[in-house]
Design a protein around this motif. Structure first.
Motif, short mmCIF file in Angstrom:
data_model
loop_
_atom_site.label_atom_id
_atom_site.label_comp_id
_atom_site.label_asym_id
_atom_site.label_seq_id
_atom_site.Cartn_x
_atom_site.Cartn_y
_atom_site.Cartn_z
N UNK A 323 47.91 -1.69 49.99
CA UNK A 323 47.62 -2.52 51.17
C UNK A 323 46.11 -2.73 51.22
N UNK A 324 45.68 -3.96 51.18
CA UNK A 324 44.25 -4.27 51.25
C UNK A 324 43.98 -5.14 52.48
N UNK A 325 42.72 -5.45 52.70
CA UNK A 325 42.36 -6.32 53.82
C UNK A 325 42.70 -7.77 53.55
N UNK A 326 43.08 -8.08 52.29
CA UNK A 326 43.41 -9.47 51.97
C UNK A 326 44.92 -9.65 51.78
N UNK A 327 45.68 -8.58 51.95
CA UNK A 327 47.12 -8.67 51.77
C UNK A 327 47.63 -7.48 50.97
N UNK A 328 48.93 -7.54 50.63
CA UNK A 328 49.60 -6.41 50.00
C UNK A 328 49.85 -6.71 48.53
N UNK A 329 49.40 -5.79 47.66
CA UNK A 329 49.61 -5.97 46.22
C UNK A 329 50.78 -5.10 45.77
N UNK A 330 51.61 -5.69 44.89
CA UNK A 330 52.71 -4.92 44.31
C UNK A 330 52.66 -5.11 42.80
N UNK A 331 53.43 -4.32 42.08
CA UNK A 331 53.47 -4.41 40.63
C UNK A 331 53.94 -5.81 40.21
N UNK A 332 53.42 -6.45 39.19
CA UNK A 332 52.37 -5.96 38.29
C UNK A 332 50.98 -6.06 38.95
N UNK A 333 50.31 -4.92 39.02
CA UNK A 333 49.04 -4.83 39.73
C UNK A 333 47.88 -5.62 39.10
N UNK A 334 47.79 -5.69 37.79
CA UNK A 334 46.64 -6.45 37.27
C UNK A 334 46.61 -7.86 37.85
N UNK A 335 47.80 -8.47 37.98
CA UNK A 335 47.86 -9.83 38.53
C UNK A 335 47.68 -9.82 40.05
N UNK A 336 48.43 -8.94 40.74
CA UNK A 336 48.40 -9.00 42.21
C UNK A 336 47.03 -8.58 42.76
N UNK A 337 46.43 -7.54 42.17
CA UNK A 337 45.10 -7.11 42.64
C UNK A 337 44.06 -8.17 42.31
N UNK A 338 44.18 -8.74 41.13
CA UNK A 338 43.23 -9.78 40.70
C UNK A 338 43.25 -10.93 41.69
N UNK A 339 44.46 -11.34 42.12
CA UNK A 339 44.58 -12.46 43.06
C UNK A 339 43.96 -12.09 44.41
N UNK A 340 44.19 -10.86 44.87
CA UNK A 340 43.63 -10.46 46.18
C UNK A 340 42.11 -10.34 46.11
N UNK A 341 41.61 -9.86 44.99
CA UNK A 341 40.16 -9.72 44.85
C UNK A 341 39.48 -11.08 44.93
N UNK A 342 40.16 -12.08 44.36
CA UNK A 342 39.57 -13.42 44.33
C UNK A 342 39.71 -14.14 45.67
N UNK A 343 40.64 -13.66 46.52
CA UNK A 343 40.89 -14.35 47.80
C UNK A 343 39.65 -14.27 48.69
N UNK A 344 39.45 -15.32 49.51
CA UNK A 344 38.26 -15.29 50.37
C UNK A 344 38.60 -14.69 51.73
#
Ligand code: MRU
Length: 344
Positions: A323-344
């Motif tokens: 759970x991050x401040x930009x939304x919730x990441x689930x597996x596969x994490x490389x993709x989901x975390x990458x997308x959240x990191x890029x979100x503004x």
């Protein structure tokens, strides 16, 4: 913040006096003692000795440490190097110091007064943003917690952050929304952040909390007394592996064995895209004295060997969601975390 009563912050900063205050987390809950800091070296010591602890909180304290260093007139490279050398695992520390360094570089040609003012504003922004991120995380995370009891480890609350908490923020919001019944807090040897700090915070917030020794979770899970686990993080690698307080990995294995969801709550300042996997995360080894002694009392025989890795790595496959401040990441994490990191 427009809801100050929600916050339990581990620090105060007076911009006029150029003075940082930290609540002594080694003394809580017995005494609420605030220490004053006017030098960056003293702040570095407070981080090392864990007067202030918790990944976001040490980042914020270090940012104000840079302000103090600028006021002292010490070259900022030296100040930042001293603060960097305090604790190696929580990436929030390095994230905050990188931000301060960037801000200092942008202020190169200004007067020393303007430099201090600019750095103060940046440190304050790091603090304010942390509180805002925790509140957003709580909104994303609360609906994920199943009805019943939730277990947490260490302290990922207001004291570990700017004032609201990551995992504890999610828990507080979930409780306020009537989603969960009560919280089990692992005592978290050897520093007892759970028994001392999480229990203190939740009690203050009116959330029912029961302290467990670290070896009790499996039994309670097997009896159906725990419906979910939620913890904070000190660093999350690009593949979703999570570094958090020692004992987190064992809990994740237990949760997995019992089919219980295992959540991690962390702001994006805890994501470390440059670190490929948990194997690349440096785990702090602290003094064995902290294991063999407790509150000044020698527990184990004098001279006996003891280990003290302060954190462990939970592999991404054991994590139900991050759970991050930009939304919730689930597996596969490389993709989901990458997308959240890029979100503004
Ligand atoms: O050694 P500590 O007390 O600094 O460790 C703290 C933790 O491991 C927390 O769980 C983590 O920093 C998340 S805090 C929001």
């Amino acid at each position: 913040m427009n809801q100050p009563n929600l916050l339990l912050s581990p620090l105060r900063f007076s911009h006029e006096a150029g003075q940082l205050e930290l609540i002594d987390q080694l003394k809580l809950p017995g005494s609420e003692i605030w220490h004053r800091y006017t030098s960056h070296r003293a702040v570095a010591d407070a981080i090392k000795t864990m007067v202030v602890r918790g990944a976001p909180a040490i980042g914020i304290a270090a940012a104000f440490g840079v302000v103090l260093g600028a006021r002292e007139g010490v070259p900022l490279d030296e100040v930042i190097a001293t603060l960097r050398a305090t604790r190696p695992t929580a990436v929030n520390l390095f994230w905050a110091l990188d931000r301060m360094q960037k801000r200092a570089a942008a202020l190169q040609s200004v007067s020393s007064q303007e430099l201090v003012a600019g750095l103060s504003a940046e440190a304050q922004a790091i603090w304010d943003e942390d509180v805002a991120m925790c509140l957003r995380m709580a909104e994303y995370g609360a609906p994920l917690l199943p009805a019943g009891n939730v277990l947490t480890h260490c302290n990922a609350g207001g004291l570990a952050t700017g004032g609201y908490g990551t995992a504890i923020g999610v828990i507080r919001t979930a409780f306020a929304q009537g989603r969960i019944t009560s919280v089990f807090a692992d005592e978290t040897r050897p520093f007892l952040q759970g028994a001392r700090l999480t229990a203190y915070e939740l009690q203050k917030a009116g959330v029912p909390v029961t302290v467990l020794c670290d070896n009790m979770a499996g039994y309670l899970m097997s009896r159906g007394e725990i419906q979910s686990v939620i913890v904070g993080a000190d660093r999350i690698a690009a593949n979703g592996d999570v570094a958090n307080k020692i004992g987190t990995y064992s809990l994740a294995v237990l949760a997995n064995a019992h089919g219980i969801p295992f959540f991690v709550a962390a702001p994006r300042s805890t994501l470390d895209a440059k670190t490929a996997s948990g194997q690349d995360i440096r785990i702090e080894e602290r003094s064995s004295d902290e294991v063999v002694r407790l509150a000044g009392l020698q527990l184990a025989p004098h001279g006996v060997a003891a280990r003290h890795p302060a954190f462990d790595i939970t592999p991404a496959q054991l994590v139900t969601a991050i759970i991050t401040d930009a939304g919730v990441a689930k597996s596969p994490y490389p993709q989901s975390l990458g997308a959240l990191e890029a979100a503004t």
